[in-house]
Design an enzyme around this catalytic site. Structure first.
Site, mmCIF file in Angstrom:
data_model
loop_
_atom_site.group_PDB
_atom_site.id
_atom_site.type_symbol
_atom_site.label_atom_id
_atom_site.label_comp_id
_atom_site.label_asym_id
_atom_site.label_seq_id
_atom_site.Cartn_x
_atom_site.Cartn_y
_atom_site.Cartn_z
ATOM 1 N N TRP A 72 0.825 -1.212 0.000
ATOM 2 C CA TRP A 72 0.000 0.000 0.000
ATOM 3 C C TRP A 72 0.856 1.259 0.000
ATOM 4 C CZ3 TRP A 72 -1.595 2.883 4.889
ATOM 5 C CH2 TRP A 72 -0.657 2.705 5.910
ATOM 6 N N ASP A 73 2.149 1.089 0.272
ATOM 7 C CA ASP A 73 3.097 2.203 0.307
ATOM 8 C C ASP A 73 2.923 3.108 -0.915
ATOM 9 O OD1 ASP A 73 3.934 -0.082 1.778
ATOM 10 O OD2 ASP A 73 5.995 0.632 1.854
ATOM 11 N N GLU A 89 0.852 -3.230 12.458
ATOM 12 C CA GLU A 89 1.007 -4.691 12.376
ATOM 13 C C GLU A 89 1.342 -5.337 13.720
ATOM 14 O OE1 GLU A 89 3.763 -5.421 9.198
ATOM 15 O OE2 GLU A 89 2.342 -4.739 7.683
ATOM 16 N N LYS A 104 3.094 -0.404 15.907
ATOM 17 C CA LYS A 104 4.296 -0.357 15.087
ATOM 18 C C LYS A 104 4.366 0.975 14.331
ATOM 19 C CE LYS A 104 6.385 -3.052 11.322
ATOM 20 N NZ LYS A 104 6.109 -4.014 10.261
ATOM 21 N N GLN A 105 3.184 1.508 13.981
ATOM 22 C CA GLN A 105 3.154 2.694 13.119
ATOM 23 C C GLN A 105 1.812 3.408 13.244
ATOM 24 O OE1 GLN A 105 3.262 -0.594 10.202
ATOM 25 N NE2 GLN A 105 2.689 1.006 8.753
HETATM 26 C C1 BGC Z 1 4.966 -1.872 7.307
HETATM 27 C C2 BGC Z 1 3.939 -1.875 6.206
HETATM 28 C C3 BGC Z 1 4.624 -1.578 4.888
HETATM 29 C C4 BGC Z 1 5.769 -2.554 4.652
HETATM 30 C C5 BGC Z 1 6.547 -2.240 3.398
HETATM 31 C C6 BGC Z 1 6.085 -2.852 6.981
HETATM 32 O O1 BGC Z 1 7.064 -2.746 7.954
HETATM 33 O O2 BGC Z 1 4.381 -2.248 8.533
HETATM 34 O O3 BGC Z 1 2.965 -0.891 6.465
HETATM 35 O O4 BGC Z 1 3.707 -1.662 3.860
HETATM 36 O O5 BGC Z 1 6.654 -2.475 5.736
HETATM 37 O O6 BGC Z 1 7.121 -0.987 3.459
#
Ligand code: BGC
Length: 762
Positions: A356-357, A484, A594-595
């Protein structure tokens, strides 16, 4: 040379820095990506990821699940290291030049972002005292996408003698692996089988094939020697490697140069990739190299004219921001056969997968700087819509499309579904980007041709997933939001907010276009009825968005606030990122993120909550977010800006802007973090400058954070070129080209004309 357009770093050939520099000084142009590995090689045991990649070049490999539950993903795509054409071994009168072994007097690396090349210069002294200066200029050409050049120059500083160069082309190469890090592949076989290789009139060529994906890759190299003395050249094949040996006399105080041209092609783009690479090489070698450099520079000057960010008050920050923009351009695909990998084309982290980035963090950047490229990127998702429909079926849906969480071809590749396929918010990101692109460009053709179908199919998935509860609320169960460290939950606020928007925009845009013949045909093809559109509107209206009365915040999901809070301040530093030190189940049982998750939803959909709720939520999540993902601090920065938390906005932004240049996550060696790079742009444009694009039009609300004196940036909006400048005493929005435009500032509307910019003095 303009300032702030060069990244310069000492190259001390320290093994700890080497693979970081390989990433930072990689050369990419959206099609080819060549890591900045040393042509001369490194001593055994040195950490290096010697890689060359092509966008969308992949092999399919088994991904055995320990328990074969129904319809789990059992195969994955992985990016290919396609060959090694960059090896150049040099000896000077029999002494090997391998700077990583020592003997360096001074060495540095440069990325010139205006000229579009990297350069490594090494002043070296041989064991017997001969001194040379070797400079290696490399370019992945933005206009001739298949072409990569190395200009390898040797200056003899205190002797005359002979340079012998073995320039290699090896088709049999392996991928990189690290079984300790889940963000990298855990095996490193050589996926490509050689179909043919050899020399044709001095040009080396190879054709290889990935057996399972059926993809064929072709590569070719050739050389031009520029020297006063007579050089000779011999070719041979040794241990599978195609070697061109060049013997060149070198004279004291003079320079000899070898131009190594390499071309790459693949069977997805070309019927005859071998013929293509031979043609590209021949054309390039007939053009003076200075012409190729010139064209590269022109391309970049057009790019920076549309996008160049100026930041006064912090030169390093300005440079970092431009570096990020340059890397995004280098990652952007030139056709609809590939997307943007999490690491662009700079490394093998996440195996070259697209997430989704791209849509949430990168499409906004291209929408404002190069809308045609943004369209290109979205067209990849349209090209893979059928695969997303199949993915939805596999997971049990009767209708709709579920885009894969990670992929190269459009087929799902995530092995661990709780933080993979369950992240349905990928549909939210794609539909958000489709709509943003449309709002910013008014490209009706795109909407009718591709956008609407994507919106409808993604919206259908929410209809098929959600259920009404007894209170008439529309709920979404068993999904994973951006965070996550919390998986498989009910009513993730972020997901529900995205779904609501997806449903609303699909229904709204369908109604708007329904009288158009193409759209009527689309509705017939999709068996879309008015009652289904009504269902979409109802689900959007009744979408449940969790709110906690006691805390006055939006809980991340239904059970989130009932869990114990993870004390980040008491967690040993070496335990971060937590994902490498704690079992997922352990993490899932705590309030620890995590984010950015709810905080991102607030930024995207601010009208859903009061400012007070969003601010309280921001403060709440701030305490429990580790920012272990690089997609996080940029979002905290933009949301802080939106909420008027200016100090926080700057401090989160600083972390995000220099994340790769300063190797803040200590894994830039595996490739740059493209999502963060896009997020860093958004933190300035959407955050500091408050630029928002909604169905009501364009609005701005700029401020300059403490520590900076001003910033400005050009952008494209609905066919117009504009430039926003902000200083400590006010701001201005100029119309550079195009028709007059209405812009909103704090609720009031102004008309911007070429003669009369919008200005604000404080
Ligand atoms: C993140 C995801 C991201 C992926 C690729 C993961 O660490 O939690 O949101 O899409 O990295 O960048």
């Amino acid at each position: 040379m303009q300032t702030g357009m060069r990244i310069v770093r000492k190259e001390n050939y320290d093994p700890k820095e080497l693979n970081l520099n390989e990433t930072l000084f990689s050369n990419a142009n959206g099609y080819i990506g060549i890591r900045g590995t040393l042509e001369e090689g490194v001593p055994d045991g040195f950490p290096t990821m010697r890689g060359q990649y092509l966008a969308g070049a992949y092999e399919i490999i088994p991904m055995k699940q320990a328990e074969s539950l129904c319809n789990l993903v059992e195969k994955k795509q992985t990016m290919l290291n396609i060959c090694d054409t960059q090896t150049i071994r040099l000896t000077i009168d029999g002494e090997e030049f391998m700077p990583a072994k020592g003997g360096n007097i001074r060495a540095e690396r440069i990325l010139d972002m205006e000229a579009g090349y990297t350069e490594r210069t090494t002043h070296w002294k041989s064991p017997s005292g001969k001194e040379i200066r070797v400079s290696v200029k490399r370019m992945a050409h933005f206009m001739v996408k298949e072409l990569f050049t190395i200009e390898y120059s040797i200056e003899a500083l205190n002797f005359s003698g002979e340079a012998v160069i073995d320039s290699c082309h090896t088709a049999q190469v392996a991928n990189f692996s690290d079984s300790e890090d889940p963000r990298l592949a855990d095996e490193s076989p050589c996926y490509l089988k050689t179909v043919e290789q050899g020399f044709w009139k001095g040009t080396s060529y190879s054709v290889t094939r990935a057996e399972n994906s059926g993809m064929t890759i072709a590569a070719a190299t050739d050389h031009i020697v520029i020297s006063e003395g007579r050089s000779d050249s011999m070719v041979r094949e040794e241990g599978g490697c195609l070697i061109t040996r060049l013997r060149i006399p070198v004279r004291k105080n003079s320079t000899v140069t070898v131009l190594k041209y390499a071309a790459f092609s693949d069977s997805v783009r070309e019927k005859d990739p071998k013929a293509k690479v031979m043609q590209v090489l021949s054309d390039a070698m007939h053009e003076d190299i200075s012409g190729l450099y010139e064209r590269q520079k022109e391309y970049l000057s057009r790019f920076f004219e549309r996008s160049k960010m100026m930041i006064e008050g912090d030169d390093e920050l300005e440079e970092a921001v431009r570096f990020n923009m340059y890397q995004l351009l280098a990652a952007a695909p030139c056709d609809s056969h590939s997307g943007i990998a999490a690491k662009g084309l700079t490394g093998e982290g996440y195996e070259g997968h697209y997430f989704w980035d791209t849509e949430m963090y990168i499409v906004p950047f291209f929408t404002l700087t190069d809308p045609a490229l943004a369209r290109n990127i979205l067209s990849f998702r349209y090209a893979t819509l059928d695969k997303a429909r199949s993915n939805a079926k596999l997971v049990g849906h009767k209708k709709g499309a579920l885009y894969p969480w990670r992929t190269i071809t459009g087929v799902e590749c995530s092995g661990y579904f709780p933080s993979g396929t369950a992240a349905y918010h990928i549909n939210g990101a794609i539909s958000y980007a489709v709509n943003l692109y449309y709002l910013a460009t008014g490209d009706d053709g795109f909407m009718k041709e591709m956008g609407l179908e994507m919106l409808i199919e993604t919206a259908r998935l929410w209809l098929d997933t959600g259920v009404y509860d007894r209170k008439g609320r529309f709920l979404i169960h068993e999904v994973t939001g951006p965070d996550e460290y919390t998986c498989m939950v009910s009513n993730n606020y972020y997901t529900n907010a995205c779904a609501k928007y997806n449903l609303e925009t699909a229904a709204g845009l369908y109604e708007r276009f329904s009288s158009e013949p193409e759209v009527a045909a689309l509705a017939a093809r999709l068996s879309l009825s008015d009652s289904e559109i009504a269902e979409m509107k109802a689900a959007a209206e009744h979408m449940y968005l969790p709110y906690d009365e006691e805390y006055g915040i939006n809980p991340q999901d239904d059970s989130f606030l009932d869990k114990p809070v993870w004390d980040i301040s008491k967690t040993p530093k070496e335990d971060f990122p937590l994902l490498l030190h704690y079992h997922p189940l352990h993490l899932y049982r705590y309030q620890v993120c995590k984010q950015a998750d709810t905080v991102l939803a607030h930024f995207l959909f601010p009208s859903l909550q009061s400012k007070e709720t969003m601010e309280k939520s921001f403060r709440y999540y701030e305490k429990i977010t580790t920012h272990d993902s690089s997609l996080s601090t940029c979002v905290f920065s933009m949301t802080a800006s939106m909420l008027g938390l200016k100090e926080e906005a700057l401090s989160y932004f600083g972390d995000s802007a220099k994340l790769d240049l300063m190797n803040r996550h200590e894994n830039t060696k595996d490739g740059v973090h493209t999502a963060n790079m896009g997020g860093c742009y958004m933190a300035i444009v959407n955050g500091f400058a408050g630029l928002r694009i909604t169905s009501a039009g364009l609005s701005v609300d700029p401020f300059v954070p403490k520590g900076l004196s001003s910033y400005s940036f050009p952008f494209t909006y609905r066919g117009r070129q504009l430039k926003l400048s902000a200083g400590t005493d006010g701001a201005e929005l100029e119309l550079i080209s195009g028709d007059d435009l209405a812009v909103t500032f704090r609720g009031d509307e102004y008309t911007v004309t070429k003669e009369k910019p919008w200005t604000y003095r404080q």
